[in-house]
Design a protein around this motif. Structure first.
Motif, PDB file in Angstrom:
ATOM      1  N   GLN A   1       0.854  -1.193   0.000  1.00 41.54           N
ATOM      2  CA  GLN A   1       0.000   0.000   0.000  1.00 41.54           C
ATOM      3  C   GLN A   1       0.891   1.244   0.000  1.00 41.54           C
ATOM      4  N   GLY A   2       0.480   2.253  -0.727  1.00 38.89           N
ATOM      5  CA  GLY A   2       1.245   3.515  -0.748  1.00 38.89           C
ATOM      6  C   GLY A   2       2.573   3.408  -1.453  1.00 38.89           C
ATOM      7  N   LYS A   3       2.581   2.731  -2.614  1.00 36.98           N
ATOM      8  CA  LYS A   3       3.816   2.593  -3.411  1.00 36.98           C
ATOM      9  C   LYS A   3       4.396   3.974  -3.731  1.00 36.98           C
ATOM     10  N   THR A   4       5.714   4.077  -3.666  1.00 38.01           N
ATOM     11  CA  THR A   4       6.404   5.313  -4.029  1.00 38.01           C
ATOM     12  C   THR A   4       7.173   5.091  -5.338  1.00 38.01           C
ATOM     13  N   LEU A   5       7.774   6.145  -5.848  1.00 33.04           N
ATOM     14  CA  LEU A   5       8.615   6.025  -7.048  1.00 33.04           C
ATOM     15  C   LEU A   5       9.737   5.015  -6.809  1.00 33.04           C
ATOM     16  N   VAL A   6      10.273   5.006  -5.581  1.00 31.72           N
ATOM     17  CA  VAL A   6      11.349   4.056  -5.223  1.00 31.72           C
ATOM     18  C   VAL A   6      10.860   2.611  -5.363  1.00 31.72           C
ATOM     19  N   SER A   7       9.591   2.359  -4.990  1.00 27.81           N
ATOM     20  CA  SER A   7       9.010   1.012  -5.114  1.00 27.81           C
ATOM     21  C   SER A   7       8.990   0.583  -6.573  1.00 27.81           C
ATOM     22  N   TRP A   8       8.479   1.469  -7.432  1.00 32.21           N
ATOM     23  CA  TRP A   8       8.410   1.167  -8.875  1.00 32.21           C
ATOM     24  C   TRP A   8       9.806   0.960  -9.456  1.00 32.21           C
ATOM     25  N   ASN A   9      10.738   1.842  -9.073  1.00 34.03           N
ATOM     26  CA  ASN A   9      12.114   1.725  -9.570  1.00 34.03           C
ATOM     27  C   ASN A   9      12.740   0.386  -9.193  1.00 34.03           C
ATOM     28  N   ALA A  10      12.518  -0.026  -7.931  1.00 38.80           N
ATOM     29  CA  ALA A  10      13.088  -1.297  -7.452  1.00 38.80           C
ATOM     30  C   ALA A  10      12.547  -2.470  -8.264  1.00 38.80           C
ATOM     31  N   MET A  11      11.274  -2.414  -8.592  1.00 37.79           N
ATOM     32  CA  MET A  11      10.640  -3.512  -9.326  1.00 37.79           C
ATOM     33  C   MET A  11      11.073  -3.519 -10.800  1.00 37.79           C
ATOM     34  N   ILE A  12      11.130  -2.341 -11.413  1.00 43.79           N
ATOM     35  CA  ILE A  12      11.551  -2.242 -12.824  1.00 43.79           C
ATOM     36  C   ILE A  12      12.997  -2.717 -12.970  1.00 43.79           C
ATOM     37  N   LEU A  13      13.868  -2.242 -12.069  1.00 50.54           N
ATOM     38  CA  LEU A  13      15.277  -2.658 -12.107  1.00 50.54           C
ATOM     39  C   LEU A  13      15.399  -4.159 -11.841  1.00 50.54           C
ATOM     40  N   GLY A  14      14.605  -4.658 -10.887  1.00 47.66           N
ATOM     41  CA  GLY A  14      14.626  -6.080 -10.560  1.00 47.66           C
ATOM     42  C   GLY A  14      14.304  -6.947 -11.761  1.00 47.66           C
ATOM     43  N   TYR A  15      13.249  -6.582 -12.490  1.00 54.22           N
ATOM     44  CA  TYR A  15      12.888  -7.334 -13.693  1.00 54.22           C
ATOM     45  C   TYR A  15      13.994  -7.221 -14.752  1.00 54.22           C
ATOM     46  N   ALA A  16      14.488  -6.008 -14.971  1.00 55.83           N
ATOM     47  CA  ALA A  16      15.521  -5.791 -15.997  1.00 55.83           C
ATOM     48  C   ALA A  16      16.774  -6.614 -15.696  1.00 55.83           C
ATOM     49  N   GLN A  17      17.208  -6.610 -14.429  1.00 53.77           N
ATOM     50  CA  GLN A  17      18.429  -7.327 -14.050  1.00 53.77           C
ATOM     51  C   GLN A  17      18.278  -8.848 -14.134  1.00 53.77           C
ATOM     52  N   ASN A  18      17.034  -9.316 -14.042  1.00 53.58           N
ATOM     53  CA  ASN A  18      16.781 -10.757 -14.107  1.00 53.58           C
ATOM     54  C   ASN A  18      16.392 -11.221 -15.503  1.00 53.58           C
ATOM     55  N   GLY A  19      16.578 -10.345 -16.498  1.00 58.14           N
ATOM     56  CA  GLY A  19      16.322 -10.716 -17.891  1.00 58.14           C
ATOM     57  C   GLY A  19      14.853 -10.740 -18.275  1.00 58.14           C
ATOM     58  N   CYS A  20      13.975 -10.239 -17.380  1.00 59.40           N
ATOM     59  CA  CYS A  20      12.530 -10.191 -17.675  1.00 59.40           C
ATOM     60  C   CYS A  20      12.218  -8.841 -18.316  1.00 59.40           C
ATOM     61  N   VAL A  21      12.694  -8.652 -19.550  1.00 57.88           N
ATOM     62  CA  VAL A  21      12.644  -7.322 -20.168  1.00 57.88           C
ATOM     63  C   VAL A  21      11.219  -6.859 -20.456  1.00 57.88           C
ATOM     64  N   ASN A  22      10.369  -7.755 -20.894  1.00 56.60           N
ATOM     65  CA  ASN A  22       8.983  -7.363 -21.188  1.00 56.60           C
ATOM     66  C   ASN A  22       8.256  -6.902 -19.927  1.00 56.60           C
ATOM     67  N   GLU A  23       8.500  -7.623 -18.824  1.00 55.08           N
ATOM     68  CA  GLU A  23       7.881  -7.250 -17.549  1.00 55.08           C
ATOM     69  C   GLU A  23       8.372  -5.877 -17.093  1.00 55.08           C
ATOM     70  N   ALA A  24       9.688  -5.625 -17.265  1.00 52.76           N
ATOM     71  CA  ALA A  24      10.250  -4.323 -16.876  1.00 52.76           C
ATOM     72  C   ALA A  24       9.579  -3.196 -17.651  1.00 52.76           C
ATOM     73  N   VAL A  25       9.410  -3.394 -18.955  1.00 55.99           N
ATOM     74  CA  VAL A  25       8.776  -2.367 -19.805  1.00 55.99           C
ATOM     75  C   VAL A  25       7.294  -2.221 -19.444  1.00 55.99           C
ATOM     76  N   ASN A  26       6.616  -3.342 -19.188  1.00 56.81           N
ATOM     77  CA  ASN A  26       5.193  -3.290 -18.815  1.00 56.81           C
ATOM     78  C   ASN A  26       4.976  -2.522 -17.513  1.00 56.81           C
ATOM     79  N   TYR A  27       5.844  -2.766 -16.526  1.00 60.83           N
ATOM     80  CA  TYR A  27       5.731  -2.050 -15.247  1.00 60.83           C
ATOM     81  C   TYR A  27       5.993  -0.558 -15.444  1.00 60.83           C
TER      82      TYR A  27
END
Length: 325
Positions: free
Chosen positions: A90-116
């Motif tokens: 609850q109450g996601k911040t920009l830091v939350s989104w950044n952590a998730m986008i970077l997490g997907y990108a670093q794990n090779g889940c490129v489509n998920e990173a772009v979708n997020y």
């Protein structure tokens, strides 16, 4: 209890565990520091233990702590667990989104990173430089020029086209999409460049067979204030190898240690064997391997074997394959 400031995650975790043994209750800041250390170590087992501790201490609603948990799981290659925490947060911040986008990108889940990233924008959350530096490499992996131009437009609209990290990511992305001339235009427009900026442009030229352009750019770099590093030399050796510029590659390998006091790593030795081998100078390549000051790694013998296959040299190829078994 203060966490380790030395940048040593093992030491930080040792202090944290000693603190718990002594019965001192950690604060949210201490918990975040410990999660950061687990992330650096890629240790999700100890990270899970801290996750349980977070629940026991009633910190499950603390967004900063949960952001640290997301980062820890993502860096520990448990991106599915990170996504579960993010979804329920609850109450996601920009830091939350950044952590998730970077997490997907670093794990090779490129489509998920772009979708997020797209979902984040649909919720009117403005990306910052960290967001863009996380999502741009994901787009680079997709190698779709149309999407490259789309993200470039967003960078300009977000007024981040003077940010050296964002621009370096864009140069790398265009180069990986095959738009090397566009990458060079952006490179030339930059007021500030880091060593990584030079590396990605040299590598971009090399990957697409523009060896002479890579050499010219490397020589230009050597005249400036930014010194080449180990990665720069790996990029230029690879560029010389792909374009058959053997003499240049040999010269750069020598000056790496002589002029810049950089000790060649196994990848540099592998690149040299590849350089000589591709050019058909198989005896020189084998002689180079035998004179190496360190025990040759499998990538060195692999480069030798690959060259022997290209030039159909069964005798030397047999010696190389014996070493890789």
């Amino acid at each position: 209890m203060v966490m380790s400031k030395s940048g040593d995650p093992d030491e930080a975790m040792a202090i944290f565990e000693k603190m718990l043994d002594e019965g001192v209750e950690p604060t949210e800041v201490t918990i975040m520091e410990a999660l950061h250390a687990c992330a650096d170590l890629g240790d999700h087992e100890r990270g899970r233990f801290i996750h349980k501790l977070v629940d026991q201490l009633g910190l499950g609603t603390n967004v900063s702590v949960m952001n640290s948990l997301i980062s820890m799981y993502a860096k520990s290659k448990k991106v599915d667990i990170a996504a579960g925490i993010f979804k329920n947060l609850q109450g996601k911040t920009l830091v939350s989104w950044n952590a998730m986008i970077l997490g997907y990108a670093q794990n090779g889940c490129v489509n998920e990173a772009v979708n997020y990233f797209c979902e984040m924008r649909s919720q009117n959350i403005k990306p910052d430089s960290f967001t863009l530096v996380s999502v741009i490499p994901a787009l680079a992996d997709l190698s779709v020029l149309r999407q490259a131009k789309w993200i470039h437009g967003l960078v300009i609209r977000a007024c981040l086209d003077k940010n050296v990290f964002v621009m370096t990511a864009l140069v790398d992305m265009y180069a990986k999409c095959g738009a090397v001339h566009t990458a060079r235009k952006l490179f030339d427009m930059m007021d500030e460049r880091h060593v990584t900026t030079w590396n990605v442009m040299i590598d971009g030229y090399g990957t697409h067979g523009h060896g002479k352009a890579a050499v010219e750019l490397f020589n230009e770099m050597r005249k400036g204030l930014i010194k080449p590093n180990n990665i720069t030399f790996l990029c230029i050796l690879s560029a010389c190898s792909h374009s058959g510029l053997v003499e240049e590659g040999v010269r750069y390998f020598v000056i790496m240690k002589k002029e810049y006091s950089l000790e060649p790593a196994m990848d540099h030795y592998g690149a040299m064997v590849d350089l000589l081998g591709r050019a058909g100078r198989l005896n020189e390549a084998w002689d180079f391997i035998e004179k190496m000051p360190i025990e040759p790694g499998i990538n060195v013998y692999g480069a030798m074997l690959g060259a022997c296959k290209i030039h159909k040299n069964v005798e030397l190829g047999g010696e190389g394959s014996e070493q890789t078994v």
